[in-house]
Design a protein around this motif. Structure first.
Motif, PDB file in Angstrom:
ATOM      1  N   PRO A 107     -13.173  -4.742  -2.219  1.00  0.00           N
ATOM      2  CA  PRO A 107     -14.549  -4.677  -2.715  1.00  0.00           C
ATOM      3  C   PRO A 107     -14.830  -3.627  -3.800  1.00  0.00           C
ATOM      4  CG  PRO A 107     -14.427  -5.384  -0.448  1.00  0.00           C
ATOM      5  CD  PRO A 107     -13.070  -4.730  -0.793  1.00  0.00           C
ATOM      6  N   THR A 108     -14.450  -2.438  -3.515  1.00  0.00           N
ATOM      7  CA  THR A 108     -14.783  -1.307  -4.310  1.00  0.00           C
ATOM      8  C   THR A 108     -14.017  -1.437  -5.635  1.00  0.00           C
ATOM      9  OG1 THR A 108     -12.725  -0.118  -3.172  1.00  0.00           O
ATOM     10  CG2 THR A 108     -15.325   0.283  -2.145  1.00  0.00           C
ATOM     11  N   PHE A 109     -12.965  -1.811  -5.829  1.00  0.00           N
ATOM     12  CA  PHE A 109     -12.392  -2.079  -7.076  1.00  0.00           C
ATOM     13  C   PHE A 109     -13.332  -2.932  -8.120  1.00  0.00           C
ATOM     14  CE2 PHE A 109      -9.805  -4.537 -10.152  1.00  0.00           C
ATOM     15  CZ  PHE A 109      -8.950  -3.709 -10.567  1.00  0.00           C
ATOM     16  N   TRP A 110     -13.645  -3.953  -7.494  1.00  0.00           N
ATOM     17  CA  TRP A 110     -14.527  -4.841  -8.281  1.00  0.00           C
ATOM     18  C   TRP A 110     -15.838  -4.177  -8.551  1.00  0.00           C
ATOM     19  CZ3 TRP A 110     -12.048  -8.052 -11.185  1.00  0.00           C
ATOM     20  CH2 TRP A 110     -10.837  -8.350 -10.790  1.00  0.00           C
ATOM     21  N   LYS A 111     -16.422  -3.494  -7.601  1.00  0.00           N
ATOM     22  CA  LYS A 111     -17.546  -2.974  -7.710  1.00  0.00           C
ATOM     23  C   LYS A 111     -17.727  -1.892  -8.786  1.00  0.00           C
ATOM     24  CE  LYS A 111     -21.404  -0.675  -4.814  1.00  0.00           C
ATOM     25  NZ  LYS A 111     -21.540  -0.171  -3.582  1.00  0.00           N
ATOM     26  N   TYR A 112     -16.706  -1.340  -8.965  1.00  0.00           N
ATOM     27  CA  TYR A 112     -16.478  -0.386  -9.964  1.00  0.00           C
ATOM     28  C   TYR A 112     -16.465  -0.928 -11.282  1.00  0.00           C
ATOM     29  CZ  TYR A 112     -14.254   3.620 -12.471  1.00  0.00           C
ATOM     30  OH  TYR A 112     -14.292   4.228 -13.518  1.00  0.00           O
ATOM     31  N   ILE A 113     -15.609  -1.950 -11.329  1.00  0.00           N
ATOM     32  CA  ILE A 113     -15.456  -2.729 -12.530  1.00  0.00           C
ATOM     33  C   ILE A 113     -16.874  -3.232 -13.272  1.00  0.00           C
ATOM     34  CG2 ILE A 113     -14.580  -4.579 -13.734  1.00  0.00           C
ATOM     35  CD1 ILE A 113     -12.278  -2.545 -13.418  1.00  0.00           C
ATOM     36  N   PHE A 114     -17.431  -4.043 -12.333  1.00  0.00           N
ATOM     37  CA  PHE A 114     -18.851  -4.425 -12.634  1.00  0.00           C
ATOM     38  C   PHE A 114     -19.864  -3.368 -12.933  1.00  0.00           C
ATOM     39  CE2 PHE A 114     -17.022  -8.237 -10.415  1.00  0.00           C
ATOM     40  CZ  PHE A 114     -16.954  -9.034 -11.422  1.00  0.00           C
ATOM     41  N   GLY A 115     -19.793  -2.292 -12.022  1.00  0.00           N
ATOM     42  CA  GLY A 115     -20.766  -1.150 -12.406  1.00  0.00           C
ATOM     43  C   GLY A 115     -20.595  -0.630 -13.905  1.00  0.00           C
ATOM     44  N   VAL A 116     -19.306  -0.340 -14.139  1.00  0.00           N
ATOM     45  CA  VAL A 116     -19.075   0.121 -15.600  1.00  0.00           C
ATOM     46  C   VAL A 116     -19.560  -0.661 -16.592  1.00  0.00           C
ATOM     47  CG1 VAL A 116     -17.039   0.884 -17.091  1.00  0.00           C
ATOM     48  CG2 VAL A 116     -17.136   1.651 -14.788  1.00  0.00           C
ATOM     49  N   ARG A 117     -19.398  -2.109 -16.313  1.00  0.00           N
ATOM     50  CA  ARG A 117     -19.640  -3.036 -17.270  1.00  0.00           C
ATOM     51  C   ARG A 117     -21.139  -3.094 -17.624  1.00  0.00           C
ATOM     52  NH1 ARG A 117     -15.558  -8.150 -16.050  1.00  0.00           N
ATOM     53  NH2 ARG A 117     -13.814  -6.976 -17.019  1.00  0.00           N
ATOM     54  N   ARG A 118     -21.715  -3.005 -16.436  1.00  0.00           N
ATOM     55  CA  ARG A 118     -23.535  -2.971 -16.419  1.00  0.00           C
ATOM     56  C   ARG A 118     -23.937  -1.791 -17.275  1.00  0.00           C
ATOM     57  NH1 ARG A 118     -26.826  -2.023 -10.761  1.00  0.00           N
ATOM     58  NH2 ARG A 118     -28.649  -2.098 -11.757  1.00  0.00           N
ATOM     59  N   LEU A 119     -23.248  -0.536 -16.755  1.00  0.00           N
ATOM     60  CA  LEU A 119     -23.832   0.688 -17.212  1.00  0.00           C
ATOM     61  C   LEU A 119     -23.470   0.388 -18.979  1.00  0.00           C
ATOM     62  CD1 LEU A 119     -24.974   3.574 -17.011  1.00  0.00           C
ATOM     63  CD2 LEU A 119     -22.422   4.114 -16.741  1.00  0.00           C
ATOM     64  N   ASN A 120     -22.503   0.101 -19.331  1.00  0.00           N
ATOM     65  CA  ASN A 120     -22.137  -0.183 -20.704  1.00  0.00           C
ATOM     66  C   ASN A 120     -23.235  -0.885 -21.329  1.00  0.00           C
ATOM     67  OD1 ASN A 120     -19.929   1.859 -20.798  1.00  0.00           O
ATOM     68  ND2 ASN A 120     -18.434   0.025 -20.632  1.00  0.00           N
ATOM     69  N   ARG A 121     -23.453  -2.144 -20.792  1.00  0.00           N
ATOM     70  CA  ARG A 121     -24.487  -3.013 -21.306  1.00  0.00           C
ATOM     71  C   ARG A 121     -25.956  -2.258 -21.365  1.00  0.00           C
ATOM     72  NH1 ARG A 121     -24.883  -6.421 -17.391  1.00  0.00           N
ATOM     73  NH2 ARG A 121     -22.853  -6.854 -17.513  1.00  0.00           N
ATOM     74  N   TYR A 122     -26.104  -1.612 -20.446  1.00  0.00           N
ATOM     75  CA  TYR A 122     -27.413  -0.638 -20.282  1.00  0.00           C
ATOM     76  C   TYR A 122     -27.521   0.311 -21.526  1.00  0.00           C
ATOM     77  CZ  TYR A 122     -31.472   2.077 -18.781  1.00  0.00           C
ATOM     78  OH  TYR A 122     -32.406   2.865 -18.728  1.00  0.00           O
TER      79      TYR A 122
END
Length: 130
Positions: A107-122
């Protein structure tokens, strides 16, 4: 292509903003610590401890986000820090255990991927609004 160097006046403004932010943080930090210790003295509890490393991480993010993205300290703590710090923590773990970068079943793999995408979008949205 390399960016243009900062002009002297811009450099001075950034330094002044940095110093002002540190002074504001120091006075806020001192008041918080005094209030916590006074409350604990009245309740007969131990003196309060403050995690300096965590406070300095937030201060650094406040200065960076205030200087480069014109965010105030509250918005930096509530939005930017909540998105950025978990990414940094996982990145630090990946330095010591590089196999984490390939564990797509965790789960940490996907949490990291989605976290980076969310930060990039912000950050992209902040840039596009300007």
């Amino acid at each position: 292509m390399q960016g243009q160097p900062l002009s002297y006046s811009t450099h001075q403004k950034l330094l002044r903003a940095h110093v002002d932010e540190h002074l504001n943080w120091t006075s806020k930090f001192n008041k918080q610590w005094e209030n916590d210790n006074n409350e604990n003295d009245n309740n007969g509890q131990e003196k309060a401890t403050i995690d300096i490393a965590e406070e300095l991480r937030h201060l650094t993010l406040q200065v960076i986000s205030g200087t480069f993205m014109s965010l105030d300290a509250e918005e930096s703590d509530t939005t930017f820090a909540t998105m950025y710090l978990p990414i940094v923590e996982e990145g630090n773990k990946r330095v010591w255990r590089p196999e984490r970068s390939f564990m797509f079943f965790m789960p940490t793999f996907w949490k990291y991927i989605f976290g980076v995408r969310r930060l990039n979008r912000y950050v992209s949205d902040l840039i596009m609004k300007r």
